[in-house]
Design an enzyme around this catalytic site. Structure first.
Site, PDB file in Angstrom:
ATOM      1  N   THR A  36      16.829  30.911 -20.342  1.00 28.49           N
ATOM      2  CA  THR A  36      16.146  32.402 -21.319  1.00 28.49           C
ATOM      3  C   THR A  36      15.493  31.768 -22.362  1.00 28.49           C
ATOM      4  O   THR A  36      14.936  32.254 -23.223  1.00 28.49           O
ATOM      5  CB  THR A  36      15.940  33.483 -21.252  1.00 28.49           C
ATOM      6  OG1 THR A  36      17.443  34.435 -22.093  1.00 28.49           O
ATOM      7  CG2 THR A  36      16.794  34.191 -19.653  1.00 28.49           C
ATOM      8  N   GLY A  37      16.386  31.098 -23.138  1.00 32.53           N
ATOM      9  CA  GLY A  37      15.648  30.443 -24.709  1.00 32.53           C
ATOM     10  C   GLY A  37      14.385  29.116 -24.332  1.00 32.53           C
ATOM     11  O   GLY A  37      14.613  28.769 -23.423  1.00 32.53           O
ATOM     12  N   ASP A  57      26.831  27.049 -21.106  1.00 33.97           N
ATOM     13  CA  ASP A  57      26.788  28.215 -20.231  1.00 33.97           C
ATOM     14  C   ASP A  57      27.826  28.684 -21.258  1.00 33.97           C
ATOM     15  O   ASP A  57      28.899  28.805 -20.801  1.00 33.97           O
ATOM     16  CB  ASP A  57      26.675  28.079 -19.474  1.00 33.97           C
ATOM     17  CG  ASP A  57      26.515  29.266 -18.369  1.00 33.97           C
ATOM     18  OD1 ASP A  57      26.984  29.959 -19.672  1.00 33.97           O
ATOM     19  OD2 ASP A  57      26.659  29.255 -17.482  1.00 33.97           O
ATOM     20  N   VAL A  58      27.706  29.758 -21.822  1.00 37.71           N
ATOM     21  CA  VAL A  58      29.230  30.461 -21.872  1.00 37.71           C
ATOM     22  C   VAL A  58      30.092  31.112 -20.786  1.00 37.71           C
ATOM     23  O   VAL A  58      31.214  31.267 -21.753  1.00 37.71           O
ATOM     24  CB  VAL A  58      28.998  31.843 -23.462  1.00 37.71           C
ATOM     25  CG1 VAL A  58      28.068  31.120 -24.862  1.00 37.71           C
ATOM     26  CG2 VAL A  58      28.015  32.951 -22.919  1.00 37.71           C
ATOM     27  N   GLY A 103      38.454  34.774 -26.282  1.00 40.07           N
ATOM     28  CA  GLY A 103      39.542  33.980 -26.710  1.00 40.07           C
ATOM     29  C   GLY A 103      39.357  32.932 -27.926  1.00 40.07           C
ATOM     30  O   GLY A 103      40.230  32.603 -28.367  1.00 40.07           O
ATOM     31  N   ALA A 115      26.831  41.771 -29.542  1.00 38.38           N
ATOM     32  CA  ALA A 115      25.288  41.665 -29.191  1.00 38.38           C
ATOM     33  C   ALA A 115      25.123  43.245 -27.981  1.00 38.38           C
ATOM     34  O   ALA A 115      25.315  42.889 -26.561  1.00 38.38           O
ATOM     35  CB  ALA A 115      24.037  41.311 -29.288  1.00 38.38           C
ATOM     36  N   TYR A 146      22.739  45.345 -15.714  1.00 38.18           N
ATOM     37  CA  TYR A 146      22.640  44.636 -17.544  1.00 38.18           C
ATOM     38  C   TYR A 146      22.896  46.053 -18.015  1.00 38.18           C
ATOM     39  O   TYR A 146      24.508  45.322 -18.900  1.00 38.18           O
ATOM     40  CB  TYR A 146      20.818  44.445 -17.742  1.00 38.18           C
ATOM     41  CG  TYR A 146      20.529  44.670 -19.195  1.00 38.18           C
ATOM     42  CD1 TYR A 146      21.005  43.507 -20.159  1.00 38.18           C
ATOM     43  CD2 TYR A 146      20.227  44.943 -19.774  1.00 38.18           C
ATOM     44  CE1 TYR A 146      20.810  43.156 -21.096  1.00 38.18           C
ATOM     45  CE2 TYR A 146      19.662  45.515 -21.696  1.00 38.18           C
ATOM     46  CZ  TYR A 146      20.386  43.904 -21.629  1.00 38.18           C
ATOM     47  OH  TYR A 146      20.261  43.312 -23.429  1.00 38.18           O
ATOM     48  N   TYR A 160      40.043  43.777 -26.824  1.00 38.77           N
ATOM     49  CA  TYR A 160      40.745  42.677 -28.474  1.00 38.77           C
ATOM     50  C   TYR A 160      40.829  43.085 -29.599  1.00 38.77           C
ATOM     51  O   TYR A 160      41.829  42.736 -29.971  1.00 38.77           O
ATOM     52  CB  TYR A 160      39.758  42.028 -28.388  1.00 38.77           C
ATOM     53  CG  TYR A 160      40.470  40.209 -27.158  1.00 38.77           C
ATOM     54  CD1 TYR A 160      40.401  39.307 -26.702  1.00 38.77           C
ATOM     55  CD2 TYR A 160      39.931  40.437 -25.634  1.00 38.77           C
ATOM     56  CE1 TYR A 160      41.223  37.938 -26.930  1.00 38.77           C
ATOM     57  CE2 TYR A 160      39.967  39.560 -25.169  1.00 38.77           C
ATOM     58  CZ  TYR A 160      41.000  38.673 -24.892  1.00 38.77           C
ATOM     59  OH  TYR A 160      40.973  37.248 -24.647  1.00 38.77           O
TER      60      TYR A 160
END
Length: 319
Positions: A36-37, A57-58, A103, A115, A146, A160
Site C-alpha cells: 500500500t506504500g 515485509d515485516v 524482538g 501505531a 484490522y 514486552y
C-alpha cells in the site's frame, strides 16, 4: 548520530515521520513492502545521506545491521478498502510483524513506538473516547481483521514492556488527513475529494449523521514525536477533537472544491462506527500537545496536493 527504523516508511504517515526524524537529526531507515506504500512519497529523500530504504515485509524476519535507537512501527494496511482486500496480510503485520519488531527492539535495546488506532474502540458506546475505554468491537465482522490486529498489537507490546522491561510507546491514531494520502484508499476525505475532482456525486454512507474528527498530518506527527520522546508507556490518543458529521463534511468539500455535484446516500457498511472523537486530555497533560492546524487550513493544503497529483497522472497518461 542516532538511528531510527520507520516501518511502513513509504506510506502516508510513515513518509511524513521519515521527514520529521531526518529534520530532528536522526539517521532514518524506511522499511516497506509497498503493498500500500508508494515510493513517490519518499523519492525526495533518496538524495539524503542519512536515509536508507529497505524493501521488506515485516511479517517475515527483520534484520537491520548496526545499532538502532528507535523503531516506529507503522506498517499495516489502514483503510477499509485495503484491509478488506488483504485481510490475512493485515492480521499478520499486526501480529507476526509486531512480534518481529518487538524482538528486534529487544536485541538492539531500542525504544519502540507502535501505531495503534481509534478502531480499537470499535463502534463506541462511550463518547468522546478515552484511553481507559475498552471498546465495542465485533471480532468476526468485516472490520475485525484490522480492529483485532491492532488490539493484539497493543497487548503484545504491553507484554514486552511488563515482562522484558522493553521501552514501548503506543499511539492511538484518530482520523488523519493531508498530502500523500491515496485518492483510492477508500477513506472518507480522499474519497470525497477524488469524486469532486472526477465530477462525480459524493457518496455518503448512511444518513450522514455519523461523526468523525479530522487531524492534519503535521499535528499528528508532532504528537507522535512527543510521545516517542516521553517516558509514558501506555496508550495515548492523538487526534483532533473538532467533531463534524459526514453530511456536513461532504458539504464542506463541495464548497472547497467549487464542485456543482451533490451528495448521494448509500447503505451504511456493517460495523461502521457511528461516532468518533478523541478525548485528548492525556496528550495535553503528558505531552503538552494539542492540534494547531484548523480543518479549513488543512483541507486547502490537502486539496492542492490532490489537484497536482491528478494533473500529473493525467499528463503521464497522455505521454
Amino acid at each position: 548520530m542516532k538511528r531510527v527504523l520507520v516501518t511502513g516508511g513509504a506510506g502516508f504517515l510513515g513518509s511524513h515521520l521519515c521527514d520529521r526524524m531526518l529534520r530532528e537529526g536522526y539517521s532514518v531507515i524506511a522499511m516497506d513492502n509497498l503493498i500500500t506504500g508508494d515510493l513517490r512519497n519518499i523519492e525526495h529523500l533518496f538524495k539524503e545521506k542519512d536515509f536508507e530504504f529497505y524493501h521488506h515485509d515485516v511479517s517475515k524476519f527483520v534484520h537491520v545491521p548496526g545499532p538502532l535507537d528507535y523503531i516506529l512501527h507503522f506498517a499495516s494496511p489502514a483503510s477499509p478498502i485495503d484491509y478488506l482486500k488483504m485481510p490475512i496480510q493485515t492480521l499478520k503485520v499486526g501480529s507476526l510483524g509486531t512480534h518481529n519488531l518487538l524482538g528486534l527492539a529487544r536485541v538492539k535495546k531500542a525504544r519502540i513506538l507502535v501505531a495503534s488506532t481509534s478502531e480499537v474502540y470499535g463502534d463506541p458506546l462511550v463518547h468522546p473516547q478515552t484511553e481507559d475505554y475498552w471498546g465495542n468491537v465485533n471480532p468476526i465482522g468485516p472490520r475485525g481483521v484490522y480492529d483485532e490486529a491492532k488490539r493484539f498489537q497493543e497487548a503484545i507490546t504491553m507484554a514486552y514492556h511488563t515482562f522484558h522491561g522493553l521501552e514501548t510507546r503506543i499511539v492511538r491514531i484518530f482520523n488523519t488527513y493531508g498530502p500523500r494520502m491515496r485518492l483510492d484508499d477508500g477513506r472518507v476525505l480522499p474519497a470525497f475529494i477524488g469524486q469532486a475532482l472526477r465530477g462525480q456525486d459524493l457518496t455518503v454512507f448512511g444518513d450522514g449523521s455519523q461523526t468523525r474528527a479530522f487531524c492534519y498530518v503535521d499535528d499528528l506527527v508532532d504528537g507522535i514525536y512527543r510521545l516517542l520522546m516521553s517516558d509514558y508507556p501506555y496508550p495515548v490518543n492523538i487526534g483532533n477533537p473538532d467533531e463534524i458529521t459526514i453530511q456536513e463534511f461532504g458539504e464542506e468539500i463541495l464548497k472547497l472544491t467549487g464542485a456543482d455535484q451533490k451528495l448521494i446516500h448509500k447503505p451504511l457498511p456493517k460495523d461502521d462506527p457511528k461516532q468518533r472523537k478523541p478525548d485528548i486530555t492525556k496528550a495535553k497533560e503528558i505531552l503538552g500537545w494539542e492540534p494547531k492546524v484548523s480543518r479549513s487550513e488543512g483541507l486547502k493544503l490537502t486539496y492542492e496536493f490532490f489537484k497536482e497529483r491528478v494533473k500529473t497522472e493525467k499528463a503521464q497518461e497522455t505521454e
